[in-house]
Design an enzyme around this catalytic site. Structure first.
Site, mmCIF file in Angstrom:
data_model
loop_
_atom_site.group_PDB
_atom_site.id
_atom_site.type_symbol
_atom_site.label_atom_id
_atom_site.label_comp_id
_atom_site.label_asym_id
_atom_site.label_seq_id
_atom_site.Cartn_x
_atom_site.Cartn_y
_atom_site.Cartn_z
ATOM 1 N N GLN A 177 0.825 -1.205 0.000
ATOM 2 C CA GLN A 177 0.000 0.000 0.000
ATOM 3 C C GLN A 177 0.860 1.257 0.000
ATOM 4 O O GLN A 177 0.581 2.210 -0.738
ATOM 5 C CB GLN A 177 -0.940 -0.007 1.208
ATOM 6 C CG GLN A 177 -2.024 -1.067 1.125
ATOM 7 C CD GLN A 177 -2.951 -1.046 2.327
ATOM 8 O OE1 GLN A 177 -2.772 -0.253 3.252
ATOM 9 N NE2 GLN A 177 -3.945 -1.922 2.316
ATOM 10 N N ASP A 328 -2.454 -11.396 4.174
ATOM 11 C CA ASP A 328 -3.883 -11.411 4.472
ATOM 12 C C ASP A 328 -4.409 -12.814 4.749
ATOM 13 O O ASP A 328 -5.542 -12.961 5.226
ATOM 14 C CB ASP A 328 -4.668 -10.798 3.316
ATOM 15 C CG ASP A 328 -4.501 -9.297 3.233
ATOM 16 O OD1 ASP A 328 -4.334 -8.662 4.297
ATOM 17 O OD2 ASP A 328 -4.525 -8.746 2.123
ATOM 18 N N ARG A 359 -4.750 -8.502 14.257
ATOM 19 C CA ARG A 359 -5.123 -9.867 13.893
ATOM 20 C C ARG A 359 -4.395 -10.928 14.712
ATOM 21 O O ARG A 359 -4.890 -12.044 14.827
ATOM 22 C CB ARG A 359 -4.917 -10.087 12.386
ATOM 23 C CG ARG A 359 -5.988 -9.402 11.553
ATOM 24 C CD ARG A 359 -5.830 -9.628 10.067
ATOM 25 N NE ARG A 359 -6.985 -9.066 9.361
ATOM 26 C CZ ARG A 359 -7.008 -8.798 8.060
ATOM 27 N NH1 ARG A 359 -5.939 -9.029 7.316
ATOM 28 N NH2 ARG A 359 -8.100 -8.301 7.508
#
Length: 446
Positions: A177, A328, A359
């Site tokens: 990103q 991910d 996470r």
């Protein structure tokens, strides 16, 4: 079930019979975002087939419309985008609501950094907790100005600079990103923008920028470091794009088929970009029976079909260098480890602390709640596998508005003694609107 509903949508997933059938998964989310953004900066009409129509990508489409692009979805499901040209974005008349999408937010900051417009970004409760400093810092060097909420969080207002200032930047963290935001800002910066990437991350931006006609080069040094250069003031050409199936979405039926005894499924048209395919390598190393058929290239991206059969998995301690290629997919990989024989040790996962939720912490708490022995590490997790014995189950699992947490524990429910209850399935609509329908089609939710 939509993420915009005000009320949580809990759901319980119970032990499944052998899974069977052929499925397709939604279009790749990373490629879908970039397809819309670059099409909006090309002069002329681009055509996008297979676009992921989840809420995250629709937030990107809405933002590009708000800044002047003509974006229409035909009844056939094909999207048509009439772009405004690099440097041609218009001042949005209201705040850009990014919902839950960190990718939309960070990449759009890069786009706007090269335009003399002001934009305010807002998001949901989860996105508003995510720090944006890793993107605003390099974009500030390119001339953008930011006023953020405490902790570099949303709501955030920025003003771009036209043209932006080219940048020579070494990525301090492995982040596609951040890399992509700088490249998008560099499209409207005179001269060369140069990025040094010590640890390779997903390269969809580089592939797609080249496809749209940008002058971009990648050199790979002996130690694997990638040097990316982009010549600014680019003129992008419209394209016809076919979006492959998202490997991050394919991860869920893939792990389900490996874990539910007697299963064998076919997953069609999955993107197999080497910077995204780490989960397949990891699961094979654990003993997973995953066969790639009909390997091919579509629109510059490697694609294949997967045949996945139930397997006895063993614990693993993967190289932390694998992390960027499956960042991910770690939540559902943790579920696979929970059913494997022996201990699995995952390290080098600091990035998971700043996703839609923390996470590592969220998965550790949820795994404990369904009977798994877990040790949380600062940069990872240690999981003691059950050796194939069904998990205890339980819940409701606190998903923290994180779509991948919700889907991962849904898969855990399919191999549990008493089912797993998810506190809220609404966030799944951000990336995989047909998730429960897909499981139903495989026989998991009769």
């Amino acid at each position: 079930m939509t993420a915009s509903s005000d009320q949580p949508a809990p759901m319980t997933f119970t032990a499944a019979p052998p899974l069977a059938g052929s499925v397709t998964v939604p279009g790749d989310k990373s490629i879908s975002h970039r397809s819309l953004m670059l099409s909006a900066l090309a002069v002329g009409e681009s055509r996008i087939e297979g676009l992921l129509e989840g809420e995250d990508v629709l937030a990107t489409a809405a933002a590009m419309r708000a800044m002047g692009a003509d974006i229409q979805r035909a009844d056939s499901g094909i999207w048509h985008v009439h772009g405004v040209g690099v440097g041609g974005l218009l001042q949005p008349q209201s705040a850009l609501d990014m919902g839950n999408s960190g990718t939309s937010t960070r990449l759009l900051m890069g786009l706007i950094a090269g335009h003399a417009i002001t934009a305010t970004f807002t998001g949901d409760a989860s996105l508003s907790k995510r720090p944006m400093g890793r993107v605003t810092e390099p974009l500030s060097r390119m001339g953008a100005r930011f006023t953020a909420s405490p902790g570099d969080r949303l709501p955030l207002t920025m003003r771009g600079l036209c043209p932006a200032v080219p940048l020579d930047y070494r990525l301090p963290v492995a982040s596609a990103q951040v890399k992509s935001a700088i490249l998008l800002a560099g499209l409207n910066a005179p001269g060369i923008t140069r990025i040094v990437e010590p640890i390779p991350t997903r390269d969809h931006s580089e592939r797609m920028l080249k496809g749209f006609g940008a002058e971009l080069n990648v050199e790979i040094e002996g130690d694997g470091t990638r040097i990316i250069t982009l010549r600014g003031e680019a003129e992008l050409r419209p394209q016809s794009i076919i979006v492959p199936g998202d490997p991050s979405s394919a991860a869920f039926p893939m792990v389900a088929a490996l874990l539910v005894p007697g299963s064998r499924i076919f997953i069609a048209n999955v993107g197999l970009n080497a910077t995204r395919a780490g989960l397949i390598d990891l699961l094979r190393d654990m003993g997973g029976d995953i066969v790639v058929e009909n390997a091919r290239e579509v629109g510059g991206e490697p694609v294949g079909d997967l045949i996945v059969s139930a397997s006895s998995l063993k614990g693993i301690e993967p190289d932390p260098a694998l992390a960027p290629s499956m960042i991910d997919e770690y939540p559902v990989a943790f579920i696979a480890a929970a059913l494997a024989e022996g201990r699995s040790v995952f390290r080098g996962l600091e990035e998971l602390r700043v996703k839609e939720s923390d996470r590592i912490a969220t998965m550790a708490a949820g795994l404990r709640a369904i009977g798994v022995s877990v040790e949380e590490l600062e940069d990872g997790i240690i999981i003691e596998g059950s050796g194939g014995t069904p998990l205890m189950g339980g819940g409701p699992i606190a998903t923290r508005l994180d779509h991948r947490i919700a889907m991962s524990f849904a898969i855990a429910g399919l191999v549990s003694a008493k089912g797993v209850t998810i506190d809220d399935m609404r966030p799944v609509a951000t990336s995989f609107p047909g998730f429960t329908a897909l499981l139903h089609s495989l026989g998991a939710m009769a």
